[in-house]
Scaffold this active site. Structure first.
Site, PDB file in Angstrom:
ATOM      1  N   LYS A 236       0.847  -1.196   0.000  1.00 14.06           N
ATOM      2  CA  LYS A 236       0.000   0.000   0.000  1.00 14.06           C
ATOM      3  C   LYS A 236       0.879   1.241   0.000  1.00 14.06           C
ATOM      4  O   LYS A 236       2.016   1.196   0.480  1.00 14.06           O
ATOM      5  CB  LYS A 236      -0.863   0.019   1.265  1.00 14.06           C
ATOM      6  CG  LYS A 236      -2.034  -0.942   1.254  1.00 14.06           C
ATOM      7  CD  LYS A 236      -2.860  -0.788   2.515  1.00 14.06           C
ATOM      8  CE  LYS A 236      -4.028  -1.766   2.533  1.00 14.06           C
ATOM      9  NZ  LYS A 236      -5.007  -1.548   1.465  1.00 14.06           N
TER      10      LYS A 236
ATOM     11  N   GLU B 288      -6.498  -9.376   0.566  1.00  8.92           N
ATOM     12  CA  GLU B 288      -6.184 -10.511   1.447  1.00  8.92           C
ATOM     13  C   GLU B 288      -7.351 -10.913   2.340  1.00  8.92           C
ATOM     14  O   GLU B 288      -7.411 -12.064   2.783  1.00  8.92           O
ATOM     15  CB  GLU B 288      -4.962 -10.166   2.312  1.00  8.92           C
ATOM     16  CG  GLU B 288      -5.238  -9.377   3.594  1.00  8.92           C
ATOM     17  CD  GLU B 288      -5.821  -7.986   3.363  1.00  8.92           C
ATOM     18  OE1 GLU B 288      -5.690  -7.456   2.236  1.00  8.92           O
ATOM     19  OE2 GLU B 288      -6.416  -7.435   4.299  1.00  8.92           O
TER      20      GLU B 288
ATOM     21  N   ARG C 143     -10.530 -11.428   1.770  1.00  7.73           N
ATOM     22  CA  ARG C 143     -11.334 -12.520   1.203  1.00  7.73           C
ATOM     23  C   ARG C 143     -10.586 -13.845   1.253  1.00  7.73           C
ATOM     24  O   ARG C 143     -11.201 -14.907   1.356  1.00  7.73           O
ATOM     25  CB  ARG C 143     -11.746 -12.148  -0.230  1.00  7.73           C
ATOM     26  CG  ARG C 143     -10.567 -11.913  -1.142  1.00  7.73           C
ATOM     27  CD  ARG C 143     -10.942 -11.168  -2.421  1.00  7.73           C
ATOM     28  NE  ARG C 143     -11.035  -9.714  -2.201  1.00  7.73           N
ATOM     29  CZ  ARG C 143     -11.373  -8.834  -3.134  1.00  7.73           C
ATOM     30  NH1 ARG C 143     -11.686  -9.247  -4.358  1.00  7.73           N
ATOM     31  NH2 ARG C 143     -11.416  -7.545  -2.859  1.00  7.73           N
TER      32      ARG C 143
HETATM   33  N1  BES Z   1      -8.285  -3.627   4.260  1.00 11.34           N
HETATM   34  C1  BES Z   1      -8.419  -3.233   2.902  1.00 11.34           C
HETATM   35  C2  BES Z   1      -9.717  -2.483   2.636  1.00 11.34           C
HETATM   36  C3  BES Z   1      -9.798  -1.108   3.209  1.00 11.34           C
HETATM   37  C4  BES Z   1      -9.277  -0.031   2.511  1.00 11.34           C
HETATM   38  C5  BES Z   1     -10.436  -0.888   4.398  1.00 11.34           C
HETATM   39  C6  BES Z   1      -9.399   1.237   3.024  1.00 11.34           C
HETATM   40  C7  BES Z   1     -10.536   0.383   4.908  1.00 11.34           C
HETATM   41  C8  BES Z   1     -10.021   1.455   4.217  1.00 11.34           C
HETATM   42  C9  BES Z   1      -8.396  -4.456   1.994  1.00 11.34           C
HETATM   43  O1  BES Z   1      -7.618  -5.500   2.418  1.00 11.34           O
HETATM   44  C10 BES Z   1      -7.846  -3.994   0.695  1.00 11.34           C
HETATM   45  O2  BES Z   1      -6.699  -3.641   0.659  1.00 11.34           O
HETATM   46  N2  BES Z   1      -8.673  -3.995  -0.337  1.00 11.34           N
HETATM   47  C11 BES Z   1      -8.263  -3.557  -1.613  1.00 11.34           C
HETATM   48  C12 BES Z   1      -8.833  -4.530  -2.622  1.00 11.34           C
HETATM   49  C13 BES Z   1      -8.288  -4.358  -3.995  1.00 11.34           C
HETATM   50  C14 BES Z   1      -6.815  -4.725  -4.019  1.00 11.34           C
HETATM   51  C15 BES Z   1      -9.070  -5.228  -4.937  1.00 11.34           C
HETATM   52  C16 BES Z   1      -8.826  -2.156  -1.835  1.00 11.34           C
HETATM   53  O3  BES Z   1      -9.934  -1.877  -1.398  1.00 11.34           O
HETATM   54  O4  BES Z   1      -8.116  -1.340  -2.407  1.00 11.34           O
HETATM   55 ZN    ZN Z   2      -7.323  -5.651   4.424  1.00 14.44          ZN
HETATM   56 MN    MN Z   3      -5.606  -5.309   1.796  1.00 18.37          MN
END
Ligand code: BES
Ligand code: ZN
Ligand code: MN
Length: 497
Positions: A277, A349, A351
Site C-alpha cells: 500500500k 487478502e 477474502r
Molecule cells: N483492508 C483493505 C480495505 C480497506 C481499505 C479498508 C481502506 C478500509 C479502508 C483491503 O484489504 C484492501 O486492501 N482492499 C483492496 C482490494 C483491492 C486490491 C481489490 C482495496 O480496497 O483497495
Molecule cells: Zn485488508
Molecule cells: Mn488489503
C-alpha cells in the site's frame, strides 16, 4: 451505572442535570414545558434571545434555573417536531451529553423519553449507548496522569406511565451489554498493531470465556490450519513473523439449536503485502481487524445478557506483510474448499482468509452465517461512513439485518450480488482470481466470498467505512456491534413487541 424511572415532574428532582428538548419555532418538549412553567418562562425567554436553539443536537447548559432542583438544565434542540424519530432522539442526546461531558455530572435525568416517536425500550437503550459512546476514552497507551471522564453514576428517564418502567429497565440492561461489547471492539481497534496481534486477539477471546460456563474458545495454530487445508488463509500470513491464529468461540444458550455463526476479518495489520500500500495513512490499517473485534464484542454482549441462543464466532487472525517468504502476485493457492485461487493482488487478502473461515464454519451447520470485514476501500467510496455494505444470498436474512440496523441506528445498505459481477473474477489459470477489477469492487469481493457459502444462509457486511472515523474523532466506532446484537436479540425474541 444505576438507572431509574420517574413519573414525577423534572423540576422537583435533585439531580446534577436535567435534559429537556426544544422543537423548531420554539415549541417546548414535554419536559421543557414543565421546567419553563416552574421557572416562570425562563426557557421561552432564552429561546427568544437565541441562547437556546431548536437546531437538532445543539445544546445549551443552563445553571441556577429558578425553582428547579437540578444543578443544570441542558436545553437541546430537537429540530422539527413532525420529523422527530429515533435517529433525531439519538442525535439530540449526543449533543446534550457532549455538552455536559466536561462537567462533573454524576446523575442525569432525561426527559426526552416523554416525546412521541419512539418506544421506551429503544429510548432507554440508545440513551445508555450514547452515554457509553460519550464517556468512552482510549487511554491505555498514554503515560502520566489521565483525565477522569464525567463521573456519571445515575441515569434516569421521565416516563408517562408506570407500565413503561419494565421496558426502560430492559433497554438499559441491553444497552449496558452493547456498550460492553462495543467498547471492547473499540479498544481492540484502537490498540496499535504491535500490541493487538493475532495472539492478542486469541487471548482476548480466551479471557472472555474464563468463568463463563456457556462460552468456550479454541485457538488453532498454523500447523492445524495446514492440516485442514487452509492454503488460502495461510498464503496471507506467509510473509509475517507473527503467527496466524484461527479463533473459534462457541456460546451455548439454547441447547441443540443450530447456531448463528459470526465470522470476523482479523487482519491485525494490512500493509498490502508484496502489493504494498502507499505510505500515506497506512497506520489506519491497524483497524483491519475491526470485523474480528466486532464479532468478539458481540459475543461479549451476548454472554453478558445470557441470551437463550447459540452463537459461534470464527476469527481468522493474520498480519499481511511483505517479506522473503511472502505470497507474490501470480501465486495460485488451494483453499480449504478445494477451489483454487490465483492471487493477482496480495492486498485483496481479507477474502483469502475469510473464504477458509467460511468453509471451516460449515461444520457447525449454521442457521445463518454472517461475515463482517473491513473488506474494500470501494465500500467507503460508495457508502461513506454511514451505512455498512450488506450482501446476502438470502432475502429473509438480509431483511432481518437491515431491520436490526434500522432499530439500532447502526445501519446497513444492501448491494446486489450475481453472476454478472462474479464473471469479473474469472482466471485463465485457476478456478478464480482474487480481484475483479476496478468496477464494483465491493460487490466482486462479496461474490468471491459467495463462492464459499453454497447451501448456507449467508450475509456479508463490508464495514470498511463504518468501523472507524478519521479527523479529530479518529478511532474505532465499535460498529456493527449494536446491529449484530440487535439481530441476535430479535432472533431469540428478547425484544419487546
Ligand atoms: N483492508 C483493505 C480495505 C480497506 C481499505 C479498508 C481502506 C478500509 C479502508 C483491503 O484489504 C484492501 O486492501 N482492499 C483492496 C482490494 C483491492 C486490491 C481489490 C482495496 O480496497 O483497495
Ligand atoms: Zn485488508
Ligand atoms: Mn488489503
Amino acid at each position: 451505572m444505576e438507572y431509574f424511572t420517574t413519573t414525577a415532574k423534572a423540576s422537583g428532582r435533585a439531580v446534577d442535570c436535567v435534559i429537556v428538548g426544544i422543537y423548531a419555532r420554539g415549541k417546548l418538549g414535554i419536559g421543557a414545558a414543565e421546567i419553563d412553567a416552574a421557572a416562570r418562562g425562563t426557557l421561552k425567554k432564552l429561546i427568544k434571545s437565541g441562547d437556546v436553539s431548536p437546531h437538532l443536537g445543539r445544546a445549551a447548559v443552563l445553571t441556577n434555573v429558578e425553582n428547579v432542583r437540578a444543578a443544570r438544565v441542558v436545553a437541546v434542540g430537537l429540530g422539527k417536531s413532525s420529523e422527530f424519530g429515533p435517529a433525531e432522539y439519538r442525535r439530540a442526546l449526543v449533543g446534550a451529553l457532549r455538552a455536559v461531558s466536561r462537567t462533573r455530572c454524576g446523575s442525569i435525568l432525561n426527559t426526552l423519553t416523554l416525546e412521541p416517536g419512539g418506544t421506551p425500550y429503544y429510548r432507554a437503550r440508545s440513551a445508555v449507548e450514547v452515554a457509553g459512546e460519550t464517556l468512552y476514552r482510549f487511554t491505555q497507551m498514554k503515560s502520566g496522569r489521565k483525565k477522569a471522564p464525567m463521573p456519571l453514576k445515575k441515569l434516569g428517564f421521565s416516563i408517562g406511565k408506570r407500565s413503561e418502567a419494565a421496558h426502560i429497565e430492559r433497554g438499559c440492561a441491553h444497552g449496558e451489554a452493547i456498550n460492553k461489547g462495543a467498547s471492547l471492539a473499540k479498544d481492540l481497534g484502537n490498540l496499535p498493531p504491535n500490541v493487538c496481534t493475532p495472539a492478542y486477539l486469541a487471548r482476548t477471546a480466551q479471557k472472555l470465556a474464563k468463568g463463563d460456563g456457556r462460552l468456550s474458545v479454541r485457538v488453532l495454530n498454523e500447523t492445524e490450519m495446514k492440516r485442514l487445508g487452509m492454503g488460502s488463509l495461510l498464503s496471507v500470513t506467509a510473509g509475517a513473523a507473527e503467527p496466524a491464529k484461527l479463533i473459534v468461540m462457541q456460546y451455548r444458550g439454547a441447547g441443540k439449536d443450530a447456531p448463528v455463526v459470526l465470522v470476523g476479518k482479523g487482519v491485525t495489520f494490512d500493509t498490502g503485502g508484496i502489493s504494498l500500500k502507499p505510505g500515506a495513512q497506512m497506520d489506519e490499517m491497524k483497524y483491519d481487524m475491526c470485523g474480528a473485534a466486532s464479532v468478539i464484542g458481540t459475543m461479549a454482549a451476548v454472554a453478558a445478557m445470557k441470551l437463550p441462543i447459540n452463537v459461534n464466532v470464527v476469527v481468522p487472525a493474520v498480519m499481511n506483510m511483505p517479506g522473503g517468504d511472502a505470497t507474490v502476485p501470480g501465486d495460485i493457492v488451494r483453499s480449504m474448499s478445494g477451489q483454487t485461487i490465483e492471487i493477482l493482488n496480495t492486498d485483496a487478502e481479507g477474502r483469502l482468509i475469510l473464504c477458509d473461515a467460511l468453509t471451516y464454519s460449515r461444520r457447525f451447520k449454521p442457521a445463518a452465517i454472517i461475515d463482517v470485514a473491513t473488506l474494500t476501500g470501494a465500500c467507503v467510496i460508495a457508502l461513506g461512513k454511514h451505512h455498512a455494505g450488506l450482501m446476502a444470498n438470502d432475502d429473509a436474512l438480509a431483511d432481518d439485518i437491515l431491520a436490526a440496523g434500522q432499530r439500532s441506528g447502526d445501519r446497513a445498505w444492501r448491494l446486489p450480488l450475481g453472476d454478472d459481477y462474479a464473471q469479473q473474477l474469472k482466471s485463465n489459470f485457476a478456478d478464480m482470481a482474487n480481484i475483479g477489477g476496478r468496477e464494483a469492487g465491493t460487490i466482486t469481493a462479496g461474490c468471491f466470498l459467495g463462492k464459499f457459502t453454497d447451501g448456507m444462509k449467508w450475509a456479508h457486511l463490508d464495514i470498511a467505512g463504518v468501523a472507524w472515523l478519521g479527523g479529530d474523532r479518529k478511532g474505532a466506532t465499535g460498529r456493527p456491534v449494536p446491529l449484530l446484537t440487535d439481530l441476535l436479540l430479535g432472533r431469540c425474541r428478547a425484544l419487546p413487541a
